[in-house]
Design a protein around this motif. Structure first.
Motif, PDB file in Angstrom:
ATOM      1  N   GLY A 107      -3.790   2.203  -3.483  1.00 27.91           N
ATOM      2  CA  GLY A 107      -4.118   2.517  -2.098  1.00 27.91           C
ATOM      3  C   GLY A 107      -5.467   3.192  -1.966  1.00 27.91           C
ATOM      4  O   GLY A 107      -6.037   3.680  -2.936  1.00 27.91           O
TER       5      GLY A 107
ATOM      6  N   TYR B  20      -5.978   6.787  -3.702  1.00 31.30           N
ATOM      7  CA  TYR B  20      -5.061   7.889  -3.384  1.00 31.30           C
ATOM      8  C   TYR B  20      -5.044   8.890  -4.510  1.00 31.30           C
ATOM      9  O   TYR B  20      -5.087   8.628  -5.643  1.00 31.30           O
ATOM     10  CB  TYR B  20      -3.651   7.355  -3.198  1.00 31.30           C
TER      11      TYR B  20
ATOM     12  N   LEU C 282     -12.205  -0.033   4.482  1.00 29.90           N
ATOM     13  CA  LEU C 282     -11.343   0.870   3.724  1.00 29.90           C
ATOM     14  C   LEU C 282     -11.209   0.417   2.273  1.00 29.90           C
ATOM     15  O   LEU C 282     -11.378   1.202   1.335  1.00 29.90           O
ATOM     16  CB  LEU C 282      -9.959   0.947   4.372  1.00 29.90           C
TER      17      LEU C 282
ATOM     18  N   ASP D 190       0.841  -1.186   0.000  1.00 28.15           N
ATOM     19  CA  ASP D 190       0.000   0.000   0.000  1.00 28.15           C
ATOM     20  C   ASP D 190       0.884   1.246   0.000  1.00 28.15           C
ATOM     21  O   ASP D 190       1.871   1.307   0.744  1.00 28.15           O
ATOM     22  CB  ASP D 190      -0.888  -0.010   1.243  1.00 28.15           C
TER      23      ASP D 190
ATOM     24  N   VAL E 168      -8.039   5.660   0.805  1.00 26.83           N
ATOM     25  CA  VAL E 168      -8.236   6.495   1.984  1.00 26.83           C
ATOM     26  C   VAL E 168      -9.736   6.668   2.182  1.00 26.83           C
ATOM     27  O   VAL E 168     -10.505   6.607   1.222  1.00 26.83           O
ATOM     28  CB  VAL E 168      -7.551   7.875   1.853  1.00 26.83           C
TER      29      VAL E 168
ATOM     30  N   ASP F 109      -6.174   5.132   6.418  1.00 29.65           N
ATOM     31  CA  ASP F 109      -5.459   4.419   5.362  1.00 29.65           C
ATOM     32  C   ASP F 109      -4.811   3.180   5.986  1.00 29.65           C
ATOM     33  O   ASP F 109      -4.911   2.957   7.200  1.00 29.65           O
ATOM     34  CB  ASP F 109      -4.449   5.318   4.637  1.00 29.65           C
TER      35      ASP F 109
ATOM     36  N   SER G 110       0.505   4.017   1.324  1.00 21.30           N
ATOM     37  CA  SER G 110       0.555   4.751   2.586  1.00 21.30           C
ATOM     38  C   SER G 110       1.811   4.408   3.381  1.00 21.30           C
ATOM     39  O   SER G 110       2.176   5.134   4.310  1.00 21.30           O
ATOM     40  CB  SER G 110      -0.696   4.479   3.417  1.00 21.30           C
TER      41      SER G 110
ATOM     42  N   GLY H 215     -13.203   2.904   0.252  1.00 24.95           N
ATOM     43  CA  GLY H 215     -12.235   3.994   0.196  1.00 24.95           C
ATOM     44  C   GLY H 215     -12.055   4.549  -1.199  1.00 24.95           C
ATOM     45  O   GLY H 215     -12.354   3.904  -2.210  1.00 24.95           O
TER      46      GLY H 215
END
Length: 160
Positions: A79, A160, A153, A51, A81, A115, A53, A157
């Protein structure tokens, strides 16, 4: 054994259908395996997908170092968020939104979103600072809930 793509072939995948650069939202379509015996990273790992993050963190540096040392590619997926107020209590249960708020308050910065790295810091804390989480019951339950937060997530999510 390393797989090399044939000239002119489709983009390389991780062996499980994921193509680098594509979002990966699969939560239930994978094989979980237990390995009883040694794992040789140089022989047994085809690729590592991480990921983003974790970029710029000690964990990310360790992943880069492992990939270099053992000669496998490290791919960073897009990824995800997610703002705490968008944590769905129906998807993995009502315990997850308050856990997300607690994780963000304890391990995030003001205005940050949830994240994978944030969830990872909380999970590490469950092991290294068990007293901090004692009010939630057994550590195994809290770790399971953190895994479920990660599921939320990945499912809901934003990239990114």
């Amino acid at each position: 054994m390393r797989r090399e793509p044939a000239p002119g072939s489709a983009p390389a995948t991780s062996g499980c259908g994921w193509t680098p650069g594509e979002p990966a939202r699969s939560l239930d379509d994978y094989v979980e395996a237990q390995i009883h015996g040694g794992v040789d990273l140089g022989r047994d790992v085809e690729a590592l997908v991480a990921d983003p993050s974790f970029r710029g963190t000690a964990c990310g540096a360790a992943l880069v170092g492992l990939a270099r040392r053992y000669g496998f590619p490290l791919h960073w997926h897009r990824g995800f968020v997610l703002p705490v107020d968008r944590i769905d209590p129906e998807f993995r249960g009502p315990a997850i939104p308050p856990l997300a708020a607690r994780v963000l308050a304890g391990f995030g910065r003001p205005g940050a979103r949830v994240d994978a790295a944030l969830i990872g810091r909380a999970a590490a804390s469950v092991v290294t600072e068990p007293g901090r989480w004692a009010d939630r019951g057994p550590a195994a339950v809290t770790l399971q809930h953190l895994k479920q937060l990660w599921h939320v997530l990945v499912r809901f999510g934003e990239a990114y």
